[in-house]
Design a protein around this motif. Sequence first.
Motif: not given
Length: 706
Positions: A356-362, A382-383, A388-395, A443-445
């Motif tokens: 839910a936290l990730i959902m609200s941010a997205q 862009r999203m 990727c910058e905020a969560m890495g590989e965790e979400g 993948d950020p790219d």
Amino acid sequence: MEMTGYMLLRRLLLVYGIVLLGGLIILQADTMLVAPSASAGLRIPQLGNLAFALVMALVIAGYSAWRMRPVLKELDQQNGKDCTGLTSGALLRLYRMPYELLISSAVIGVLYSIVYHAETAPNNDTWLQLLGQVAGEQSLFISLAIVLFTTTRRLFRPVMRLQQLPDQFDGRTSIAQPIVLTYACTMLVTLLSLLQLTFTTAKTGATIDPYKLGLIASFYFIMSIALFSYVTMQFRQELRGLIRGIRGLVAGQGLPSGALPAILHDEAGELAVAYNELQIRINREYESLERELKMAYNVQQKLLPPGDLTIGAYRITARCQSYREVGGDFFDVVSLSPNRFAVMIGDVSGKGLPAALIMSAQLLIFRSEIRRNGSPSEVLARMNRQLCEAMGEEGSVSIGVGVIDLTTNEVQYASAGHLSPYIIAQDGRVQAVECSSLPIGIDPDATYEEICFEFNNRDRFLLYTDGLIEAVNQAGQMYSFDGLEAELASWQPEEDLTQTVDNWLARMDHECGAGMDDRTVVVLELAGEYRSSLASAATFDNPFMTREWAMRSKLGDEKLIALKLGDWMKERWPNTDIYEDVQSAVCEAMINAIEHGNKMQPNAYVNVIAQIGGMLMVCRIYDEGGGFYPKLSRDEDEMRKKLESEDPRGWGLVMIDTLADYWTTGRDERGFYTELYFMRKSHSVSEAEAEAEAEAGAEQAAQKGV
């Protein structure tokens, strides 16, 4: 446990009678095994064994009633209610009563032997017989004492319940105490019975019969096992209840209702009290968590748009059902311009509060990025970089984004790992829209595929999450894509869209239950032809054309927007002299929006929407700040008030007034705006005529809701 004083006393009398009758049975068995002759065993003068047992029961019951007066009084005052409210004094009396019965029974046995045999002077021939009789008598009385102890203790134990232990019990008792006492008494009874057998046999000069010895040992062994089981039975029940409660908490099956009974004087009671305290604490934390989750759910629901919308000729019905209080599914509908809007659906990997936290941010990031312009694939890119910058590989998040043009019904659609949407044609044909790439956050790219297609009249467009197709019915069958396509093919175009969707989800809930994942559906229906409200406000030589630009609040970038606006004007109005006036007025309005609306905040946006027709051009400049609503007036007094106003927006509007044919300010769902009107002027049109035409066109547009 509900019990009155009379009920407790009646049960005590019944227990005493049964115990004494059991003692008579033990006496008879002992006499048969140890001293078959009538001379051995307990002698009861002139009264039958049964009468003696009843008298002893009444005596002990009277003694118990006298000793337990405080307990009986408190039980009667509670009128049979749950007896967890007994005072410490009453509970202490209940705790001590079994021990008093044990000691008093043993003392009565000793006194009986002393009084009965005091007149008998043993000699060399009778002292062995006397010792055998005394051993038999003490064996019987100790047997009765230990049976009374275990039965009354078991009778009182359910009554002795508290939520917390009184201080006077701390460290004074143990679960081992009654067990050790029972074991010692049974061993003593066995020893006395063997002594009775030995003395009786020695008197007659015979040898000890191994058969009798084995029977005596077996009898008292069985009796000791029965007493041990009886003593520990309640302990086992309480420990099983405690184990069930702990396993329920560990398994996540929810908290049990009510507290476990806490017995005051042993480790089982302390465990029950500790468990009750833990349960109270967990209950409080659970209630606090429920309140927080409810607040989070309310916030999450407020972030989502309404479930039923109408934008132009499109009807939109959306439903989001969370598996838990909050979930990771989300959707959004965003108006981008008078002729364009975006629809989005997303599903965060995982469930519950983290999702839910990730959902609200997205959701908030999407609203920001979609208004920056760019195609759906660019918005997803862009999203993706931000996640990727905020969560890495965790979400990771799967998202589908579509941008719909209201005038052409053209759709630009891009997907980041989301399920393929469906188009449901008016004739019932169901077609999947194949378009997908990696979910964002991996993948950020990554780049995202985008496709274009058009809606026909009465077409429906379905976006959904995987909780829908992964639903399982009572027969264990998954809903699957086949079930979804069959459902969509059965939809009737003449049936109301909202009713169709609600009936469908109600059937799913009935057949598949709540499921194990969030379920979200968004359905669009093209219900007719669209006509722009601005285009219908006045009659022009050719239909309106619309362009939109967006920029961050950075001074200098407004010139780039002005250049693009000028190039576009030259394509639509090739023979006019107002290019520089339009560019200057729009630049001034954008500077006003950057400085005074957005307060120079670099993350705040300025949006410019321009519409051009045959003779009229309208530019609306949005910012994210506040402002007033000046009247639709251009007289000198009104302008002087703006100059003297404390609101800094008034300063720039004075310059705009000299460049635009007409202007106004206002606010709508997108924010505060300044709206500029420009009439097309060619070399053959006089300034007076142009100004008159501009005022007439603006008044007509205002009357029709521009």
